[in-house]
Design a protein around this motif. Structure first.
Motif, short mmCIF file in Angstrom:
data_model
loop_
_atom_site.label_atom_id
_atom_site.label_comp_id
_atom_site.label_asym_id
_atom_site.label_seq_id
_atom_site.Cartn_x
_atom_site.Cartn_y
_atom_site.Cartn_z
N CYS A 190 72.13 98.39 53.67
CA CYS A 190 73.24 97.49 54.02
C CYS A 190 73.98 96.96 52.80
CB CYS A 190 72.72 96.31 54.84
SG CYS A 190 71.99 96.79 56.42
N ILE A 191 73.60 97.40 51.62
CA ILE A 191 74.21 96.86 50.40
C ILE A 191 75.41 97.72 49.99
CG2 ILE A 191 73.85 96.43 47.94
CD1 ILE A 191 70.99 95.72 48.57
N GLN A 192 76.55 97.07 49.77
CA GLN A 192 77.73 97.80 49.32
C GLN A 192 77.53 98.29 47.89
OE1 GLN A 192 81.50 95.79 50.08
NE2 GLN A 192 80.50 94.48 51.59
N ARG A 193 77.91 99.53 47.68
CA ARG A 193 77.71 100.15 46.37
C ARG A 193 78.31 99.31 45.24
NH1 ARG A 193 76.84 105.51 45.61
NH2 ARG A 193 77.42 105.84 47.79
N GLU A 194 79.53 98.77 45.46
CA GLU A 194 80.23 98.05 44.39
C GLU A 194 79.58 96.71 44.07
OE1 GLU A 194 81.55 99.01 47.26
OE2 GLU A 194 82.61 100.85 46.66
N LEU A 195 78.86 96.13 45.04
CA LEU A 195 78.28 94.80 44.85
C LEU A 195 76.77 94.83 44.60
CD1 LEU A 195 80.15 92.91 47.72
CD2 LEU A 195 80.75 92.99 45.29
N ALA A 196 76.19 96.03 44.55
CA ALA A 196 74.73 96.14 44.46
C ALA A 196 74.16 95.39 43.26
CB ALA A 196 74.33 97.61 44.42
N ALA A 197 74.73 95.61 42.09
CA ALA A 197 74.18 94.96 40.88
C ALA A 197 74.27 93.44 40.99
CB ALA A 197 74.93 95.45 39.64
N SER A 198 75.37 92.94 41.50
CA SER A 198 75.53 91.49 41.65
C SER A 198 74.54 90.92 42.65
CB SER A 198 76.96 91.16 42.10
OG SER A 198 77.10 89.80 42.39
N GLU A 199 74.31 91.63 43.76
CA GLU A 199 73.39 91.13 44.78
C GLU A 199 71.96 91.09 44.26
OE1 GLU A 199 73.64 92.03 48.81
OE2 GLU A 199 75.76 92.55 48.80
N PHE A 200 71.58 92.07 43.47
CA PHE A 200 70.21 92.10 42.95
C PHE A 200 70.01 91.19 41.75
CE2 PHE A 200 69.76 95.98 45.46
CZ PHE A 200 68.47 95.84 45.93
N PHE A 201 70.99 91.17 40.84
CA PHE A 201 70.79 90.47 39.57
C PHE A 201 71.61 89.19 39.44
CE2 PHE A 201 70.39 95.12 38.22
CZ PHE A 201 69.03 95.15 38.53
N GLY A 202 72.52 88.93 40.37
CA GLY A 202 73.40 87.79 40.25
C GLY A 202 74.54 88.07 39.27
N HIS A 203 75.41 87.10 39.07
CA HIS A 203 76.51 87.28 38.11
C HIS A 203 76.92 85.92 37.55
CE1 HIS A 203 78.69 86.67 42.03
NE2 HIS A 203 79.33 85.79 41.28
N VAL A 204 77.60 85.98 36.41
CA VAL A 204 78.10 84.76 35.79
C VAL A 204 79.55 84.55 36.23
CG1 VAL A 204 76.59 84.95 33.80
CG2 VAL A 204 78.87 85.98 33.71
N LYS A 205 80.04 83.35 36.07
CA LYS A 205 81.41 83.03 36.44
C LYS A 205 82.38 83.91 35.63
CE LYS A 205 84.64 79.14 36.68
NZ LYS A 205 84.82 77.69 36.41
N GLY A 206 83.35 84.52 36.33
CA GLY A 206 84.34 85.35 35.66
C GLY A 206 83.89 86.77 35.41
N ALA A 207 82.71 87.16 35.91
CA ALA A 207 82.22 88.52 35.68
C ALA A 207 83.13 89.56 36.32
CB ALA A 207 80.80 88.66 36.21
N PHE A 208 83.78 89.20 37.43
CA PHE A 208 84.77 90.07 38.08
C PHE A 208 85.76 89.17 38.81
CE2 PHE A 208 80.72 89.97 40.35
CZ PHE A 208 81.07 89.42 41.57
N THR A 209 86.73 89.76 39.45
CA THR A 209 87.87 89.01 40.00
C THR A 209 87.46 87.84 40.89
OG1 THR A 209 89.18 91.04 39.96
CG2 THR A 209 90.02 89.20 41.29
N ASP A 210 86.53 88.07 41.81
CA ASP A 210 86.16 87.02 42.76
C ASP A 210 84.95 86.20 42.32
OD1 ASP A 210 88.19 87.65 44.54
OD2 ASP A 210 87.02 89.26 45.45
N ALA A 211 84.50 86.39 41.09
CA ALA A 211 83.33 85.64 40.60
C ALA A 211 83.76 84.26 40.12
CB ALA A 211 82.64 86.43 39.49
#
Length: 431
Positions: A190-211
């Motif tokens: 159920c994990i979208q390919r483009e968001l997989a890394a963010s879902e597993f590892f999280g992200h910092v503010k500004g890492a991508f457009t909607d972050a």
């Protein structure tokens, strides 16, 4: 009366996990992802407590608290913060928040805090009750799972869809040194390919457009505990490379950050795929497979465990009856025979779903084969079997197994006399 809590959290992964914990503990739950929607929920509902993140995409938890106070509302607030600056939390407490929780939030810690604040008899949840199954096939799976549980190695659980692979993962967790830490289940399909890394590892503010803010991933939520990767064969190829590095180095970096964090989790995975074929076809990395499958446990299909069918059905009946507050007393003998003769292509999941539907729709406390939408396998009025000889032999054998060889009880369940059953046993060579 059930108390309703409002979760204000824009990290949908964490929000979903918190909601499951609170629902399991007996609370009603509302959710919001920003301050404006949180205000609306508070106005429209009788909210007993607000559990809010400090930073939100629109507004923040502190201004939400200030608004609540200005409205003359006496709703207790608990503030969550993942920013080690305790300053925000201290400010919130000074403004009237009852307490704060540093992220990652742990289930036991959260529920103990809520029990103290709301004065409700909500205890730290017991570990999930796993039904003690008695079939030979499952007992072997259980034996192996319990032997490997304390070793803290990666385990791959194999078996068909719906056979209960997650319950084996939970069994391993409960017999491991991580039993009191989080168990986080992720469906890799159920994990979208483009968001997989963010879902597993999280992200910092500004890492991508909607972050718009820093967000934790599954590895952080499961820290110290167990991360269960279901349908591992469907993991995107790019994510396979990243997961392999984590398993090798035991560290990871949130998306957009160079800071390495410790991957303090045990990985359990599950699949119904032929992994050797997936490797040959280039759909799954061989090196990752061997990292994930340091040990393999096979979960049998329900058709391989006929002794478990009726006990599992009763387990689900009691569970769903309590959940729906419906009084049920058991199954008719025809329903039992129909369950024993059904092939269960959907395995334990299918059985659970059929029982749940039956509990919901049944017109009497005794559930029938019609309630479960199963065919009548035996015509009890004419005593004639509607099965072929091969199927009848299997049905008689399963029924005798279920009743531990008790001929009287098996005969009653099959809708025949003891002498008739003895004749069939003799005919089919069953002792």
């Amino acid at each position: 009366m059930k108390r309703t809590l409002l979760i204000v959290e824009d990290n949908l992964i964490l929000c979903d996990i918190l909601e499951k914990w609170l629902l399991k503990a007996g609370y009603g739950v509302l959710t919001a992802t920003d301050e404006p929607s949180a205000r609306r929920k508070i106005k429209e509902n009788d909210v007993a407590l607000v559990l809010t993140d400090v930073r939100l995409p629109e507004g923040n938890g502190i201004s939400l608290l200030e608004w609540s106070v200005s409205q003359g509302l006496h709703i207790p607030f608990v503030v969550m913060t993942e920013y080690a600056s305790i300053a925000d939390a201290v400010r919130a407490v000074k403004l009237g928040a009852k307490d704060y929780l540093p992220k990652p939030v742990y289930e036991e810690q959260l529920l103990e805090l809520l029990r103290g604040l709301l004065g409700l008899p909500v205890a730290v949840p017991k570990r999930k009750i796993l039904m003690k199954r008695r079939s030979v096939a499952f007992r072997e799976t259980e034996r192996i799972a319990c032997r490997v549980a304390p070793l803290d190695c990666s385990v791959m659980i194999l078996g068909p869809n719906g056979c209960g692979k997650e319950s084996v993962a939970q069994l391993i967790q409960q017999h491991s040194g991580r039993r009191d830490k989080p168990f986080v289940a992720v469906n890799c399909g159920c994990i979208q390919r483009e968001l997989a890394a963010s879902e597993f590892f999280g992200h910092v503010k500004g890492a991508f457009t909607d972050a718009k803010k820093e967000t934790v991933g599954y590895f952080e939520v499961a820290r110290g505990g167990t991360l269960f990767l279901d349908e591992i064969g469907n993991m995107p190829s790019g994510m396979q490379v990243l997961l392999l590095r984590v398993l090798q180095e035991r560290v990871y970096c949130p998306v957009g950050s160079r800071k390495e964090l410790e991957a303090d989790v045990r990985i359990l995975s599950a699949t119904n795929e032929d992994m050797e074929r997936a490797i040959r076809e280039g759909r799954f990395r061989e090196d990752l497979y061997y990292r994930l499958a340091e040990f393999e446990v096979r979960q049998p299909s329900l058709s391989e465990c006929p002794e478990d069918i009726l006990p599992l059905a009763d387990f689900f009946r009691e569970q769903h009856s309590e959940e729906m507050r419906v009084k049920t007393s058991g199954f008719t003998e025809q329903a039992k025979i129909s369950m024993l003769s059904h092939s269960w292509p959907g395995n334990v999941r299918e059985l659970g779903n059929r029982v749940r539907r039956a509990v919901l729709l049944a017109e009497s406390p005794l559930l029938t084969h019609k309630d479960m939408e199963l065919d009548a396998a035996v015509c009890k009025t004419s005593r004639k079997c509607l099965l072929s000889e091969t199927d009848e032999k299997e049905l008689v054998k399963k029924t005798l197994d279920v009743y531990d060889g008790n001929v009287s009880r098996a005969a009653e369940a099959l809708g025949m006399s003891r002498p008739t059953l003895y004749k069939k046993m003799e005919r089919y060579g069953l002792k």
